[in-house]
Motif scaffolding. Structure first.
Motif, PDB file in Angstrom:
ATOM      1  N   ALA A 114      -2.115 -12.857  89.869  1.00 41.39           N
ATOM      2  CA  ALA A 114      -2.343 -14.050  89.051  1.00 41.39           C
ATOM      3  C   ALA A 114      -1.634 -14.019  87.704  1.00 41.39           C
ATOM      4  O   ALA A 114      -1.440 -15.054  87.072  1.00 41.39           O
ATOM      5  CB  ALA A 114      -3.840 -14.239  88.847  1.00 41.39           C
ATOM      6  N   MET A 124      -8.270 -16.567  97.225  1.00 43.34           N
ATOM      7  CA  MET A 124      -8.325 -16.049  95.858  1.00 43.34           C
ATOM      8  C   MET A 124      -9.084 -14.736  95.821  1.00 43.34           C
ATOM      9  O   MET A 124     -10.119 -14.590  96.452  1.00 43.34           O
ATOM     10  CB  MET A 124      -9.034 -17.074  94.954  1.00 43.34           C
ATOM     11  N   GLY A 160      -2.287 -17.702  87.354  1.00 40.64           N
ATOM     12  CA  GLY A 160      -3.736 -17.717  87.145  1.00 40.64           C
ATOM     13  C   GLY A 160      -4.154 -18.649  86.023  1.00 40.64           C
ATOM     14  O   GLY A 160      -5.193 -19.313  86.112  1.00 40.64           O
TER      15      GLY A 160
END
Lengths: 346, 483
Positions: free
Chosen positions: A69, A123, A98
């Motif tokens: 991320a 995720m 992210g």
């Protein structure tokens, strides 16, 4: 201000366990591009995600990219371009994957490419107390269990640290053009919208309309001709449509209302950039009073107007299901260490 | 144990006696969905509007009884199968289209509206509702929301979640909340996104604000046939590699093509090993460009013939063949078990080989019709359960199939969901910690665990005694379960 600069999800886990135990409040920081969005928060430490910036897996044939991320958009673009693909977010190259997801940033080209939220298919995250979870699946289509990643997307870093994501990517357009008309206004924006099939973006300003077209070369030629038949225009530099407008304004609000209420909200507003059909509209404000007046009109139209540059936070829109929000926050960040008060409040 | 008579009396008082049924036939009818699993409905309630749902949920909360929401009952995983005399809340009477606002590209509908009825109502507006599950003639929007339903055209347009802007939800305590927003951004966490696909475990949806999609100016539908299944599967990846994302890309193997032809007479080639139905849309120029690429990809992968629908009637016929597939399979054998899993698109060919091997090993007839572009398989095992041992073989095959897909990096379900059927497979894809967080979030909505209990998550609170009711686990059929 303390700095936490983890190399891995494991590091994040250890750091957050410690923070939760000692009630040390943390702001999660990616590329510092969307920090103005959110209500004021007081923290004791910053957790930078930028060392977690690796590509984990990318196969263009799957149209999926798995990345850490903290990866910068600039680097992601380069990787994906080798596969002839893109993650269609036009945010600055310094922004991290992210950060964009946590800030809930939507593509300017949303009309054609859809919502950012639907591109995040899997995720990995570390919750406020160090629990590490995976949500979703590494395939383009999935209904398995509860989509925790949906809650973290747009949560402004208040529910967990996003450490890795699988993103649905798309083919780069074969051709693209940005046209700028010599006249502006919402009415012209609507006429262009009605005349074009899936334009990438139509951004109406009082004095001009930016039209972004993407697709197959013959399709772009056809659509550009349609635009030219409706309004005198000229071609602009490629990225013109993508930059956040009004760079000199101290406060930039991102109004979100349904299209049919735009005229009412923008009555008497001297400067704006409205994303036609979507309803997202950027309005510069020079003072807090101006922002308050704008927000009052937006509220009447049933919308929201968070500030995306400058101070002013998210605004005091009443939060539906406030108690439910609180329970979710307590579930994922039991010690309340992740950017307290930054998210929408009930 | 709650006193069901007392619950019934309160419900009748609040909703009227017509809206509540306790008679054995009705309870039997609503004791199952379209899966193989049968449960027990205590009472069946037919609310007419959101107010009646609020009343019913409040009464259920007062009595502490479990509630199972249900749309049209076309679900395939037992997600709306009531267990242990739960109260079934059926939304089929809430079937009004409340508002169509073309300028804002949205419509508000009640949950009982059939998917296809919404599409029909939108005719002439220049817009349509994009998700088109194969069940669309009878499946409800509320059910589609709860399973995050897909459909052939979700390849380019996205699944249900991408088309739900907002929804009204009655929580287990009877309170009504609106999640999401008509406009482009909603305040707060994306609870809308969390509820879509939650299989009726978080509340009862009473209204849905759907996104309307402009109709494409041009559409081209092509039928490609192949002498080799692998060539067909490879063509799917080759099309994507050329930068084309078709509106739909559906694959059918010989078994299903033959069944369909005998039933729908769509003119599919019955001698091909597999066919690929590809649809591209957009402006005329975009359609030309994409069709050229699709044909080139197919030519370089050994396509037999490329048939392009010349008229709207021919296009409708080609789609009839695809959409009639599940109606046609009754010709193969009296019973079937339809599966749903997703694998990486590039692994379609080896996975299909694996599917055929499983069928052969368990002496079952398998046919395949599926969303190839998404890697979303729907192997369908046909059998006659009156033949002793056949059902057991079908269940053993189901177990192997799930593991085959997961081992290939796939997911448990692309669009049918988890329900009861797959909940015990969840630990194959999620860690204990991830599952526990999911359970905690569910509890945030439903602290007393009364909302469609025992579904989706394995061994959750109060669902221990039903663990055995899940088919697929070790291929065992629990005593007393109707298959």
């Amino acid at each position: 201000m303390d700095l936490i600069h983890p190399h891995s999800a494991h590091d994040v886990q250890e750091a957050l366990r410690e923070c939760a135990a000692s009630r040390r409040r943390v702001l999660i920081v990616g590329g510092r591009q969307h920090l103005d969005k959110g209500n004021p928060t007081e923290v004791d430490a910053e957790l930078w995600t930028t060392l977690m910036d690796q590509v984990i897996a990318y196969d263009p044939a799957e149209m999926l990219a798995v990345v850490e991320a903290g990866m910068r958009l600039r680097d992601l673009r380069e990787v994906l371009a080798h596969g002839g693909q893109e993650w269609p977010l036009d945010e600055p190259g310094d922004a991290t994957v992210g950060g964009v997801i946590a800030a809930g940033v939507e593509p300017i080209r949303r009309l054609r490419v859809g919502s950012m939220r639907d591109t995040v298919v899997e995720m990995d995250a570390v919750l406020g107390d160090g629990r590490r979870i995976t949500s979703g699946a590494r395939v383009v289509k999935n209904v398995s269990g509860f989509d925790v990643h949906r809650l973290l997307t747009g949560s402004l870093g208040t529910l967990g640290v996003i450490t890795q994501v699988a993103l649905k990517v798309r083919p780069l357009p074969k051709a693209a053009v940005t046209l700028i008309t010599r006249e502006g206004g919402l009415a012209l924006g609507r006429r262009l919208l009605d005349a074009l099939w899936q334009p990438a973006a139509i951004l109406a300003e009082p004095g001009r309309v930016l039209v972004r077209l993407e697709g197959w070369p013959s399709e772009i030629a056809e659509q550009a001709a349609t635009v030219r038949a409706l309004a005198a225009c000229e071609e602009a530099a490629d990225g013109t449509f993508a930059d956040l407008p009004f760079p000199d304004a101290p406060i930039l609000a991102e109004v979100g209302v349904v299209s049919s209420r735009l005229d009412q909200v923008l009555q008497g507003v001297g400067s704006y950039r409205a994303l036609m059909s979507v309803g997202t509209t950027w309005v510069p404000c020079s003072t807090d009073e101006e922002l308050s007046l704008l927000r009052a009109r937006v509220a009447e139209a049933g919308g929201v107007a968070p500030v995306v540059r400058g101070s002013g936070g998210l605004g005091d829109t009443p939060l539906p299901a406030g108690e439910l929000h609180l329970r979710i926050e307590t579930t994922l960040d039991p010690a309340s260490v992740l950017a307290p008060n930054r998210a929408w409040a009930g | 144990m709650a006193d069901l008579d007392a619950v019934r009396r309160d419900l009748e008082r609040a909703l009227g006696s017509d809206a509540v049924s306790a008679d054995p036939l009705t309870r039997r009818l609503y004791a199952r969905d379209a899966s193989l699993i049968e449960g027990d409905a205590g009472l069946v309630v037919f609310p007419a509007d959101a107010g009646q749902v609020v009343a019913a949920m409040t009464i259920a909360a007062q009595h502490g009884v479990a509630v199972v929401p249900r749309g049209s009952g076309t679900g395939l995983t037992g997600a709306s199968t009531p267990l242990d005399d739960a109260v079934v809340i059926v939304t089929s009477k809430m079937n009004r289209i409340l508002e169509i606002r073309a300028e804002d590209r949205l419509a508000w509908v009640e949950p009982g509206v059939f998917n296809l009825d919404l599409t029909t109502a939108l005719e002439g507006t220049g817009f349509h509702y994009a998700p088109d599950p194969s069940s669309q003639q009878v499946s409800s929007i509320g059910g589609n929301v709860n399973t995050n339903a897909g459909g052939p055209h979700c390849l380019a347009y996205g699944v249900t979640s991408a088309h739900v802007l907002a929804l009204d939800l009655v929580l287990p305590d009877g309170s009504l909340v609106r999640l999401g927003a008509e406009g482009p951004s909603a305040p707060g966490y994306d609870l809308r996104g969390f509820v879509v696909g939650s299989e009726g475990t978080l509340g009862v949806v009473t209204a849905v604000c759907v996104r309307l999609t402009p109709n494409p100016p041009a559409v081209r539908t092509m039928l490609l046939d192949f002498a080799d299944v692998e060539d067909c599967a490879r063509t799917v990846s080759a099309i994507v590699a050329r930068g084309v994302v078709p509106a739909a890309m559906e694959m059918m193997d010989r078994g299903i093509v033959r069944a369909v032809e005998a039933f729908a007479h769509a003119g599919y080639p019955t001698d091909a090993a597999a066919v690929l139905l590809v649809e591209v849309d957009g402006s005329e120029a975009a359609v030309d460009a994409q069709a050229t690429e699709v044909e080139a990809a197919a030519r370089s992968n050994g396509v037999g013939t490329v048939r392009i629908a010349a008229t709207e009637a021919e296009r409708a016929l080609l789609w009839k063949g695809r959409k009639a597939a599940f109606g046609a399979i009754a010709r193969i054998a009296p019973h079937y078990h339809l599966h749903d899993c997703v694998v990486p698109r590039t692994k379609l060919a080896p996975i299909l080989a694996g599917v055929y091997a499983i069928a052969k090993r368990h002496e079952l007839i398998v046919t395949n019709v599926f969303h190839a572009g998404d890697g979303n398989l729907h192997p369908l095992f046909s059998f006659d359960r009156s033949v002793p041992g056949t059902l057991e073989r079908a269940l053993a095959a189901a177990d192997e199939l799930v593991r085959l897909c997961i081992d290939a990096g796939g997911s448990l379900s692309g669009e049918h969901g988890i329900g009861l059927e797959k909940r015990d497979f969840m630990p194959l894809v999620f860690s204990e910690e991830s599952l526990s967080v999911q359970a905690c979030l569910r509890e945030a909505f439903d602290p007393n665990g009364r909302m469609n209990p025992s579904k989706v998550l394995p061994d959750g609170a109060r669902c221990g005694e039903f663990a055995a009711a899940v088919i697929g686990r070790d291929g065992a059929i629990p005593e007393g379960t109707w298959i």
